[in-house]
Design a protein around this motif. Structure first.
Motif, PDB file in Angstrom:
ATOM      1  N   MET A  94      -0.999  -3.815   5.589  1.00 25.51           N
ATOM      2  CA  MET A  94       0.079  -4.126   6.518  1.00 25.51           C
ATOM      3  C   MET A  94       1.363  -3.423   6.094  1.00 25.51           C
ATOM      4  SD  MET A  94       1.732  -7.811   7.651  1.00 25.51           S
ATOM      5  CE  MET A  94       2.574  -8.113   6.080  1.00 25.51           C
ATOM      6  N   MET A  95       1.684  -3.476   4.799  1.00 24.96           N
ATOM      7  CA  MET A  95       2.894  -2.827   4.307  1.00 24.96           C
ATOM      8  C   MET A  95       2.811  -1.309   4.468  1.00 24.96           C
ATOM      9  SD  MET A  95       4.599  -5.397   3.609  1.00 24.96           S
ATOM     10  CE  MET A  95       5.812  -5.773   2.386  1.00 24.96           C
ATOM     11  N   GLN A  96       1.640  -0.750   4.233  1.00 26.36           N
ATOM     12  CA  GLN A  96       1.456   0.682   4.445  1.00 26.36           C
ATOM     13  C   GLN A  96       1.725   1.043   5.899  1.00 26.36           C
ATOM     14  OE1 GLN A  96      -2.455   2.221   3.427  1.00 26.36           O
ATOM     15  NE2 GLN A  96      -2.162   4.007   4.737  1.00 26.36           N
ATOM     16  N   THR A  97       1.214   0.226   6.800  1.00 26.97           N
ATOM     17  CA  THR A  97       1.365   0.491   8.228  1.00 26.97           C
ATOM     18  C   THR A  97       2.819   0.402   8.655  1.00 26.97           C
ATOM     19  OG1 THR A  97      -0.827  -0.468   8.561  1.00 26.97           O
ATOM     20  CG2 THR A  97       0.525  -0.147  10.515  1.00 26.97           C
ATOM     21  N   ILE A  98       3.530  -0.583   8.146  1.00 28.26           N
ATOM     22  CA  ILE A  98       4.958  -0.715   8.471  1.00 28.26           C
ATOM     23  C   ILE A  98       5.717   0.521   8.019  1.00 28.26           C
ATOM     24  CG2 ILE A  98       7.067  -1.979   7.882  1.00 28.26           C
ATOM     25  CD1 ILE A  98       5.336  -4.532   7.778  1.00 28.26           C
ATOM     26  N   ALA A  99       5.521   0.927   6.767  1.00 27.28           N
ATOM     27  CA  ALA A  99       6.235   2.092   6.246  1.00 27.28           C
ATOM     28  C   ALA A  99       5.871   3.357   7.015  1.00 27.28           C
ATOM     29  CB  ALA A  99       5.934   2.266   4.762  1.00 27.28           C
ATOM     30  N   GLU A 100       4.579   3.503   7.337  1.00 28.35           N
ATOM     31  CA  GLU A 100       4.108   4.716   8.011  1.00 28.35           C
ATOM     32  C   GLU A 100       4.620   4.810   9.443  1.00 28.35           C
ATOM     33  OE1 GLU A 100      -0.149   7.045   8.767  1.00 28.35           O
ATOM     34  OE2 GLU A 100      -0.064   5.265   7.486  1.00 28.35           O
ATOM     35  N   SER A 101       4.963   3.684  10.041  1.00 31.57           N
ATOM     36  CA  SER A 101       5.431   3.681  11.430  1.00 31.57           C
ATOM     37  C   SER A 101       6.794   4.338  11.595  1.00 31.57           C
ATOM     38  CB  SER A 101       5.507   2.238  11.946  1.00 31.57           C
ATOM     39  OG  SER A 101       6.619   1.555  11.376  1.00 31.57           O
ATOM     40  N   LEU A 275       3.676  -2.410  -3.158  1.00 30.57           N
ATOM     41  CA  LEU A 275       4.558  -1.253  -3.254  1.00 30.57           C
ATOM     42  C   LEU A 275       3.778   0.052  -3.162  1.00 30.57           C
ATOM     43  CD1 LEU A 275       7.588  -0.877  -3.438  1.00 30.57           C
ATOM     44  CD2 LEU A 275       7.340  -0.468  -5.865  1.00 30.57           C
ATOM     45  N   ALA A 276       2.572   0.057  -3.713  1.00 26.47           N
ATOM     46  CA  ALA A 276       1.715   1.238  -3.576  1.00 26.47           C
ATOM     47  C   ALA A 276       1.421   1.496  -2.104  1.00 26.47           C
ATOM     48  CB  ALA A 276       0.419   1.044  -4.357  1.00 26.47           C
ATOM     49  N   GLY A 277       1.123   0.432  -1.359  1.00 23.86           N
ATOM     50  CA  GLY A 277       0.889   0.591   0.069  1.00 23.86           C
ATOM     51  C   GLY A 277       2.108   1.110   0.796  1.00 23.86           C
ATOM     52  N   GLU A 278       3.282   0.605   0.438  1.00 25.35           N
ATOM     53  CA  GLU A 278       4.525   1.057   1.062  1.00 25.35           C
ATOM     54  C   GLU A 278       4.774   2.535   0.765  1.00 25.35           C
ATOM     55  OE1 GLU A 278       7.557  -1.675  -0.304  1.00 25.35           O
ATOM     56  OE2 GLU A 278       6.218  -3.365   0.085  1.00 25.35           O
ATOM     57  N   ALA A 279       4.513   2.937  -0.471  1.00 24.48           N
ATOM     58  CA  ALA A 279       4.683   4.343  -0.839  1.00 24.48           C
ATOM     59  C   ALA A 279       3.732   5.228  -0.044  1.00 24.48           C
ATOM     60  CB  ALA A 279       4.448   4.524  -2.342  1.00 24.48           C
ATOM     61  N   LEU A 280       2.493   4.793   0.092  1.00 25.94           N
ATOM     62  CA  LEU A 280       1.528   5.565   0.879  1.00 25.94           C
ATOM     63  C   LEU A 280       2.020   5.746   2.310  1.00 25.94           C
ATOM     64  CD1 LEU A 280      -1.879   3.966  -0.192  1.00 25.94           C
ATOM     65  CD2 LEU A 280      -1.059   6.262  -0.762  1.00 25.94           C
ATOM     66  N   GLY A 281       2.460   4.651   2.915  1.00 27.47           N
ATOM     67  CA  GLY A 281       2.935   4.732   4.291  1.00 27.47           C
ATOM     68  C   GLY A 281       4.091   5.700   4.437  1.00 27.47           C
TER      69      GLY A 281
END
Length: 421
Positions: A94-101, A275-281
């Motif tokens: 979910m965090m990755q998706t938010i950042a990637e958006s 945070l890893a997911g956020e960085a990926l996004g």
């Protein structure tokens, strides 16, 4: 939990000897889950929304409210308290998706503490704490911040100096200062770590620290907040918070007094995954912008994407992100599995989560830098967004633990080299 979440959720499989094949299947499932979430939520908040909030340093209140309305803030909290009862793996995606958006680190950080800082509370809180707090966090009525970092202690958490002194009747008085506290300006609650027994009176430094869930009463003279002006992620506030004989009730204590450090360890590995997911996004968002620009921008009668000096750094950035993504999904899956499988050693979870955070942060930084350079002069322009992504890409490299401390951890725990600090 709203039907939208239950229909599109991605539930990680149990870690087993077939882990490699499972990760491939999970990655495909995660891709479908992210598309559904992005289409139903994130598409309502385009890049222009985040660009404006970054420039004006406005909190994304309506974004937070939308996530709360649709039930996403409780993704990793118990169903009996109104949450989805899912895992850190789903929360990471979910965090990755938010950042990637296009929301980037700022968008993710607006709900970051609601997801991970509530994990120790959900596990160790009393029935009264859970019933009175968790539903209000999930509904969006209350936002949460995490009060651990201090200006003098830095990463040496065991030597923090904020104290919570017990008074007659069992209440506490808090004195000290915290720094880099995200969303403190808008939070109703703080998960606070403070020393209840002086360092010189404990057998080991990890003893004598206690965790509290406290109200932030800004009208009280014993509480002050000062916003920190910062390079990136300006849509969410960062603060220095000062306590001076600030009273908190006895029932604010989470778990046993003096066991706070052990309790917050249950949230630290979760935060590394998030945070890893956020960085990926963030990295994928930058890469998407760069590749689109490289196809459209024409110089010397040809698109610049034909030039290997432009194409190759972007291709390399993609591969690094993909590798870091596998490490991140593995770490989050292992974290969730360890909750019910005693054969999974805590050290293995720590290694996986720290490695994922390091790799994702480095991959994101490379992708954001390559995106700026691919845009040339336009990479410096606000309207193209990649300069915002690049500014924010420094956050995962620094917080919540630095690259160097992760390298120290791997050196000691995996390679069994002498401890350097």
């Amino acid at each position: 939990m709203p039907g939208t979440l239950s229909r599109v959720c991605w539930r990680p499989r149990r870690v087993s000897d077939r882990q490699t094949r499972q990760l491939g299947r999970q990655t495909r499932q995660a891709r479908c889950w992210r598309r559904a979430f992005s289409g139903s939520i994130c598409s309502r908040f385009p890049n222009s929304y985040w660009r404006e909030h970054d420039l004006d340093e406005q909190d994304p209140t309506d974004f937070h409210a939308t996530l709360a309305k649709d039930g996403w803030l409780g993704i990793a909290l118990p169903e009996e308290l109104g949450g989805a009862g899912l895992g850190i793996a789903e929360a990471t995606i979910m965090m990755q998706t938010i950042a990637e958006s296009g929301a980037g680190i700022a968008g993710a950080q607006s709900i970051h503490a609601n997801v991970y800082a509530t994990q120790p509370l959900a596990r160790f809180g009393t029935a009264h704490q859970l019933d009175s707090t968790i539903p209000n966090i999930i509904s969006g009525k209350w936002r949460v911040c995490f009060g651990v970092t201090e200006p003098d202690a830095g990463l040496d958490t065991l030597r923090l100096s904020t104290t919570a002194v017990k008074k007659h009747g069992g209440s506490y008085s808090v004195t000290g200062k915290k720094t880099w506290i995200t969303c403190a300006q808008v939070a109703a609650k703080m998960i606070l770590l403070a020393r209840t027994t002086p360092l010189e009176k404990v057998d080991k430094p990890s003893d004598g620290l206690s965790l509290f869930c406290i109200d932030l009463d800004r009208s009280h003279p014993g509480l002050e907040m000062h916003r920190i002006k910062k390079m990136g992620g300006r849509a969410v506030d960062a603060n220095q918070v000062f306590f001076d004989d600030y009273p908190i009730p006895a029932d604010a204590l989470i778990g046993e007094e003096g066991q706070g450090f052990k309790i917050i360890l249950h949230g630290m590995n979760a935060e590394r995954c998030l945070l890893a997911g956020e960085a990926l996004g963030l990295g994928y968002a930058a890469l998407g912008k760069a590749t689109a620009y490289a196809k459209e921008r024409t110089v010397f009668q040809r698109p610049i994407g034909m030039n290997q000096s432009v194409a190759h750094p972007l291709a390399e950035a993609y591969m690094r992100l993909e590798a870091a993504k596998l490490a991140t999904y593995h770490a989050a899956t292992l974290f969730d599995a360890s909750r019910t499988d005693s054969s999974i050693q805590p050290s293995a979870v720590g290694v996986a989560c720290n490695s994922a955070k390091y790799l994702a942060a480095e991959a994101a930084f490379d992708a954001c830098e390559s995106a700026v350079l691919a845009h040339g002069g336009m990479g410096y322009a606000v309207d193209y967004d990649v300069e915002r992504y690049f500014r924010e890409s420094l956050v995962p490299r620094i917080a919540p633990v630095s690259r160097e401390m992760i390298l120290n951890y791997i050196s000691e725990k995996v390679l069994q080299l002498p401890r350097s600090y």
